[in-house]
Write a protein that holds these residues in place. Structure first.
Motif, PDB file in Angstrom:
ATOM      1  N   ASN A  96      -9.146   4.861  -0.269  1.00  0.00           N
ATOM      2  CA  ASN A  96      -8.606   4.787   1.091  1.00  0.00           C
ATOM      3  C   ASN A  96      -9.692   5.002   2.141  1.00  0.00           C
ATOM      4  O   ASN A  96      -9.694   4.370   3.203  1.00  0.00           O
ATOM      5  CB  ASN A  96      -7.487   5.813   1.278  1.00  0.00           C
ATOM      6  CG  ASN A  96      -6.234   5.467   0.496  1.00  0.00           C
ATOM      7  OD1 ASN A  96      -6.046   4.326   0.082  1.00  0.00           O
ATOM      8  ND2 ASN A  96      -5.378   6.455   0.280  1.00  0.00           N
ATOM      9  N   THR A 150      -7.785   7.480  -5.481  1.00  0.00           N
ATOM     10  CA  THR A 150      -7.022   6.752  -4.462  1.00  0.00           C
ATOM     11  C   THR A 150      -7.468   7.178  -3.067  1.00  0.00           C
ATOM     12  O   THR A 150      -7.640   6.343  -2.167  1.00  0.00           O
ATOM     13  CB  THR A 150      -5.514   7.017  -4.621  1.00  0.00           C
ATOM     14  OG1 THR A 150      -5.070   6.510  -5.881  1.00  0.00           O
ATOM     15  CG2 THR A 150      -4.709   6.343  -3.512  1.00  0.00           C
ATOM     16  N   VAL A 190      -6.390  -1.766  -5.337  1.00  0.00           N
ATOM     17  CA  VAL A 190      -6.435  -0.781  -6.415  1.00  0.00           C
ATOM     18  C   VAL A 190      -5.029  -0.530  -6.956  1.00  0.00           C
ATOM     19  O   VAL A 190      -4.836  -0.325  -8.161  1.00  0.00           O
ATOM     20  CB  VAL A 190      -7.085   0.529  -5.918  1.00  0.00           C
ATOM     21  CG1 VAL A 190      -6.941   1.641  -6.949  1.00  0.00           C
ATOM     22  CG2 VAL A 190      -8.555   0.285  -5.608  1.00  0.00           C
ATOM     23  N   GLY A 191      -4.028  -0.577  -6.087  1.00  0.00           N
ATOM     24  CA  GLY A 191      -2.642  -0.428  -6.540  1.00  0.00           C
ATOM     25  C   GLY A 191      -2.225  -1.562  -7.457  1.00  0.00           C
ATOM     26  O   GLY A 191      -1.572  -1.348  -8.477  1.00  0.00           O
ATOM     27  N   THR A 219      -3.990   8.870   3.339  1.00  0.00           N
ATOM     28  CA  THR A 219      -3.164   7.671   3.438  1.00  0.00           C
ATOM     29  C   THR A 219      -3.510   6.915   4.719  1.00  0.00           C
ATOM     30  O   THR A 219      -3.522   7.508   5.804  1.00  0.00           O
ATOM     31  CB  THR A 219      -1.671   8.055   3.467  1.00  0.00           C
ATOM     32  OG1 THR A 219      -1.363   8.790   2.282  1.00  0.00           O
ATOM     33  CG2 THR A 219      -0.791   6.816   3.538  1.00  0.00           C
ATOM     34  N   GLN A 221       2.032   6.875  -6.578  1.00  0.00           N
ATOM     35  CA  GLN A 221       1.022   7.705  -7.244  1.00  0.00           C
ATOM     36  C   GLN A 221       1.474   9.162  -7.316  1.00  0.00           C
ATOM     37  O   GLN A 221       1.298   9.826  -8.335  1.00  0.00           O
ATOM     38  CB  GLN A 221      -0.300   7.629  -6.468  1.00  0.00           C
ATOM     39  CG  GLN A 221      -1.067   6.342  -6.650  1.00  0.00           C
ATOM     40  CD  GLN A 221      -1.965   6.345  -7.875  1.00  0.00           C
ATOM     41  OE1 GLN A 221      -1.985   7.315  -8.639  1.00  0.00           O
ATOM     42  NE2 GLN A 221      -2.701   5.289  -8.073  1.00  0.00           N
ATOM     43  N   SER A 264      -6.683  -0.167  -0.732  1.00  0.00           N
ATOM     44  CA  SER A 264      -5.574   0.594  -1.304  1.00  0.00           C
ATOM     45  C   SER A 264      -4.616  -0.319  -2.050  1.00  0.00           C
ATOM     46  O   SER A 264      -4.189  -0.029  -3.167  1.00  0.00           O
ATOM     47  CB  SER A 264      -4.823   1.345  -0.189  1.00  0.00           C
ATOM     48  OG  SER A 264      -3.641   1.934  -0.687  1.00  0.00           O
ATOM     49  N   ASN A 280       2.244   1.820  -3.451  1.00  0.00           N
ATOM     50  CA  ASN A 280       1.187   2.308  -4.340  1.00  0.00           C
ATOM     51  C   ASN A 280       0.921   3.789  -4.124  1.00  0.00           C
ATOM     52  O   ASN A 280       0.872   4.576  -5.079  1.00  0.00           O
ATOM     53  CB  ASN A 280      -0.109   1.514  -4.096  1.00  0.00           C
ATOM     54  CG  ASN A 280      -1.283   2.087  -4.864  1.00  0.00           C
ATOM     55  OD1 ASN A 280      -1.190   2.376  -6.051  1.00  0.00           O
ATOM     56  ND2 ASN A 280      -2.395   2.263  -4.180  1.00  0.00           N
ATOM     57  N   ILE A 281       0.771   4.189  -2.865  1.00  0.00           N
ATOM     58  CA  ILE A 281       0.428   5.584  -2.570  1.00  0.00           C
ATOM     59  C   ILE A 281       1.588   6.518  -2.875  1.00  0.00           C
ATOM     60  O   ILE A 281       1.420   7.558  -3.527  1.00  0.00           O
ATOM     61  CB  ILE A 281      -0.011   5.724  -1.096  1.00  0.00           C
ATOM     62  CG1 ILE A 281      -1.324   4.949  -0.875  1.00  0.00           C
ATOM     63  CG2 ILE A 281      -0.192   7.187  -0.709  1.00  0.00           C
ATOM     64  CD1 ILE A 281      -1.711   4.761   0.577  1.00  0.00           C
ATOM     65  N   SER A 296       0.834  -1.199   0.000  1.00  0.00           N
ATOM     66  CA  SER A 296       0.000   0.000   0.000  1.00  0.00           C
ATOM     67  C   SER A 296       0.872   1.254   0.000  1.00  0.00           C
ATOM     68  O   SER A 296       0.583   2.234  -0.696  1.00  0.00           O
ATOM     69  CB  SER A 296      -0.920   0.000   1.232  1.00  0.00           C
ATOM     70  OG  SER A 296      -1.628   1.213   1.341  1.00  0.00           O
ATOM     71  N   LEU A 334      -5.463  10.198  -8.339  1.00  0.00           N
ATOM     72  CA  LEU A 334      -5.039  10.386  -6.953  1.00  0.00           C
ATOM     73  C   LEU A 334      -6.250  10.658  -6.061  1.00  0.00           C
ATOM     74  O   LEU A 334      -6.333  10.166  -4.933  1.00  0.00           O
ATOM     75  CB  LEU A 334      -4.040  11.541  -6.856  1.00  0.00           C
ATOM     76  CG  LEU A 334      -3.267  11.667  -5.539  1.00  0.00           C
ATOM     77  CD1 LEU A 334      -2.369  10.454  -5.341  1.00  0.00           C
ATOM     78  CD2 LEU A 334      -2.430  12.941  -5.531  1.00  0.00           C
TER      79      LEU A 334
END
Length: 452
Positions: A265, A261, A276-277, A126, A59, A273, A55-56, A52, A258
């Motif tokens: 979250n 995202t 989706v990542g 996040t 992004q 998260s 991924n975040i 996660s 984003l």
């Protein structure tokens, strides 16, 4: 004409397009492998929280890189048209201006982003469990963003000159290096998201440095001497005229994802998260044929526009679009038949993450029926400098369709992650309507670069 230059305004259209597009496609596939390697290795050796975080953090870096790639579009089109018109001095000035401008941009973006890092991660909600991992990943990638930008600039310049093979060689070096370092730093030393980020930056830096050395030794149009890094006013104006809309377009599109995202979250937490990542990383593969063919159409059409070969421009677009459609539709079938198998590649132990990912990709995958048409026709418009249209179209689809559709179906209608996935095909459908209108209007035939 140097070994870096290839005239795409002569010869068989189908053959030229395939010979240019295939190395570009393979380069993009390898680049996606490069990105997916982080998720695969982190997911299997460090778990869902670290995945996660990758991924975040990724992004945010992706948005910044996409903005720069958009600006590079201005340089690519300008260089390709100068090459088609045999204007070598203007081409050299365009290369110098593009490189100098993006070095300055990299320094500014690095400083500002590092100062705002914590706030950015807070804005996108996040998850608390993955905040530290995302922060570590983002810190490293932002520090090395000049290398990420540098590779993309050099690749854009070479492709504008008709050379898609050398970028393939250098991205292959980066990919192999990244995977080896991921195995050492993540699987071996247990560094999690931090190790994945270090691997990414080192591999990009190596690729960029080797690329520069090769260019200098083989008579590239730009010699990389400190005195050669200059900004020429006319070329700067043209690069920004063509590239700024593309940069804003890429930034808005990435920003909309984003926002999604952040929505994910808030709906599902760390498992959502991560899911989706994972789908996002697979999507990087899935849209590669459309992206590669769209960019190839843009470069080849730009050279032919510069040479005044309009029949070749139209044929290039037709052939390229057909090829992209065939590939994308086959990928759509693959996703519909084997969704769980695709997700298990990343983390076979987390049943909840796989379940959420299958829900998301079940609606998101319909985008693969539309994106090849959008990318390829936009490539045609970009070749004649109509990046303002592509900007407005992208902004409308992202802000008025993708985000509202994701919020409406995902949150308001209570469909959860499956509803969020509807946003992508909804945006592409709306975008395609405007693209077809612009194509049929004939306005794309006015060459903005030469002023008509």
């Amino acid at each position: 004409m140097s070994s870096f230059e290839k005239d795409l305004s002569k010869g068989n259209v189908v053959k030229q397009l395939i010979l240019f597009a295939v190395p570009f496609l393979v380069s993009n596939i390898i680049q996606s492998c490069y990105n997916v390697a982080d998720m695969l290795i982190v997911g299997n050796f460090s778990g869902t929280v670290s995945m996660s975080g990758v991924n975040i953090g990724g992004q945010v870096t992706f948005i910044l890189t996409n903005i720069v790639v958009g600006l590079c579009t201005g340089g690519t089109v300008l260089i390709a048209q100068y090459l088609g018109a045999q204007k070598r001095e203007e081409m050299r000035r365009a290369v110098a201006t593009l490189m100098t401008t993006l070095i300055c941009a990299a320094v500014i973006i690095t400083v500002v982003s590092l100062l705002l890092k914590t706030q950015i991660l807070g804005w996108i909600r996040t998850p608390e469990e993955s905040f530290e991992e995302a922060s570590r990943y983002l810190t490293v990638t932002l520090t090395g963003i000049i290398f990420i930008f540098g590779y993309n600039v050099l690749s854009a310049v070479m492709r504008g000159m008709g050379d898609s093979k050398r970028p393939f060689y250098f991205v292959l070096i980066a990919c192999v290096t990244n995977i080896v370092l991921d195995l050492v730093l993540v699987a071996g030393l247990g560094w999690g998201a931090f190790g994945a980020a270090v691997a990414t930056v080192i591999s990009q830096a190596l690729s960029m440095i080797l690329c520069i050395i090769y260019m200098v030794k083989n008579g590239f149009v730009f010699d990389f001497r400190p005195s050669s890094f200059r900004i020429y006013k006319r070329e700067l104006e043209m690069i920004f005229k063509i590239g700024t809309p593309a940069a804003i377009q890429n930034g808005v599109t990435s920003f909309s994802f984003l926002i999604i995202t952040a929505l994910v979250n808030s709906i599902g937490g760390v498992n959502a998260s991560a899911a989706v990542g994972v789908v996002g990383k697979f999507n990087g593969f899935a849209i590669m044929p459309a992206v590669a063919m769209g960019s190839s159409i843009s470069t080849m059409c730009a050279q032919n526009v510069g040479a005044g070969q309009w029949d070749r421009v139209k044929k290039t677009c037709r052939v390229g679009t057909l090829a992209a459609v065939v590939c994308s539709y086959l990928i759509f079938i693959l996703v519909r038949v084997f969704p769980e198998d695709i997700l298990r590649l990343f983390d076979s132990s987390n049943a909840e993450m796989i379940k959420i990912g299958v829900e998301y990709i079940s609606t998101f995958s319909f985008d693969y029926l539309l994106v090849p048409l959008c990318f390829c026709l936009n490539g045609l418009f970009i070749a004649t400098g109509h990046t303002t249209f592509t900007l407005m179209n992208s902004m409308l689809s992202a802000l008025l369709l993708r985000i509202p559709a994701s919020v409406f179906f995902g949150s308001i209608m209570g469909m959860g992650i499956m509803g969020v996935g509807i946003g992508a095909p909804a945006a592409s459908a709306g975008s395609l309507v405007l693209i077809v209108w612009f194509l049929l209007s004939g306005r794309w035939k006015k060459n903005v670069v030469k002023g008509g």
